[in-house]
Design an enzyme around this catalytic site. Structure first.
Site, short mmCIF file in Angstrom:
data_model
loop_
_atom_site.label_atom_id
_atom_site.label_comp_id
_atom_site.label_asym_id
_atom_site.label_seq_id
_atom_site.Cartn_x
_atom_site.Cartn_y
_atom_site.Cartn_z
N CYS A 71 -31.02 24.50 8.29
CA CYS A 71 -29.52 24.70 8.63
C CYS A 71 -29.44 23.21 9.25
CB CYS A 71 -29.00 25.73 9.47
SG CYS A 71 -27.64 25.79 10.38
N CYS A 190 -25.29 19.79 4.27
CA CYS A 190 -25.29 21.23 4.72
C CYS A 190 -25.88 22.14 3.66
CB CYS A 190 -23.56 21.79 5.07
SG CYS A 190 -23.51 23.29 5.45
#
Ligand code: DGL
Length: 272
Positions: A71, A190
């Site tokens: 992440c 992302c």
């Protein structure tokens, strides 16, 4: 010995897990998606740090010796604190790695125009991590960033293929490209975004390469395990993948199997 932990706020890290699994099929993996509290991208530094630390402790308690924060938002806002302050109190032998460093190490090799676009969450963009890190490895490369606050909610709720969803995505991509007509590489900063990579590639000029991080992170992990036999020897090898979610398991299993390519059966947990 324990599985390699892979953590994300939600489904995005599955795109990284899939690529890691291809390169390291013999290892065991334990995935944790904090779906109940996703998205992280618009949360404050303190909250992302607190949530990520809770997840890291949970994965350590379940036997992981090595954890990948799959992440960008958690890597940008929590990784350094965890590595520099928390690990020494938890265990000197365990390790936590992120996804930003492996990507920024090679970005300079991918561009010919030295103009690179980053699409990421608000949290990752405002941390300026990509600009700071790329500047260390490739100071001649200019980074243009575009925050895409709607994308993770769209993907988490499976609305990214709708007409309205695609309009949101196109607007952000156009905004990024309008910053510099020389951009020839767009990095999906992302881990949720590879899910819409094909769509993004279809709406940018042919000269622009759209890059996702999964393979880059997987290659760096292979290299890391070779260079750190003391960690590698503690990673169990049974070819197992297990999944934890803080949301409903039915929803997680239905959505996650689209990304992983086969049916999965997750376990519900509460954090902390
Ligand atoms: N996949 C996470 C990332 O890479 C998404 C963050 C979020 O939950 O907003 O940044």
């Amino acid at each position: 010995m324990g599985p390699i932990g892979v953590f994300d706020s939600g489904y995005g890290g599955l795109t990284v897990l899939q690529d890691i699994k291809k390169q390291l099929p013999e290892y065991d993996f334990l995935y944790l998606g904090d779906n109940a509290r996703a998205p992280y991208g618009t949360r404050s530094f303190d909250v992302v740090y607190e949530f990520t630390l809770e997840a890291v402790k949970e994965l350590f308690n379940r036997g992981c010796e090595l954890i990948i924060l799959a992440c960008n938002t958690a890597s940008a806002k929590a990784l350094r604190n965890i590595q520099q302050n928390d690990l020494q109190n938890i265990s000197l032998d365990k390790r936590v790695l992120g996804v930003i460093r492996p990507s920024t190490e090679i970005i300079g090799n991918l561009t010919e125009s030295n103009s690179v676009g980053i699409l990421a969450t608000e949290g990752t963009v405002s941390s300026n991590s990509y600009v700071i890190e790329v500047n260390k490895f490739s100071p001649e490369t200019t980074i243009h960033q575009q925050a895409c606050p709607m994308w993770v909610p769209l993907i988490e709720s499976n609305k990214h293929t709708t007409h309205a969803g695609q309009e949101f995505i196109k607007e952000d991509v156009d905004n990024l490209l309008s910053k510099d007509s020389n951009i020839d590489v767009i990095v999906l900063g992302c881990t949720h975004y590879p899910i819409i990579k094909e769509y993004i590639q279809s709406i940018v000029p042919a000269k622009v390469k759209v890059i996702s991080q999964g393979n880059i992170v997987a290659e760096r992990l292979v290299d890391y395990l070779k260079r750190h036999p003391e960690i590698e020897s503690k990673c169990s090898k049974g070819g197992q993948m297990n999944f934890l979610t803080t949301e409903s398991t039915e929803e997680f299993d239905a959505n996650a199997s689209q990304y992983i390519g086969n049916a999965i059966s997750s376990t519900h947990i509460k954090l902390p």
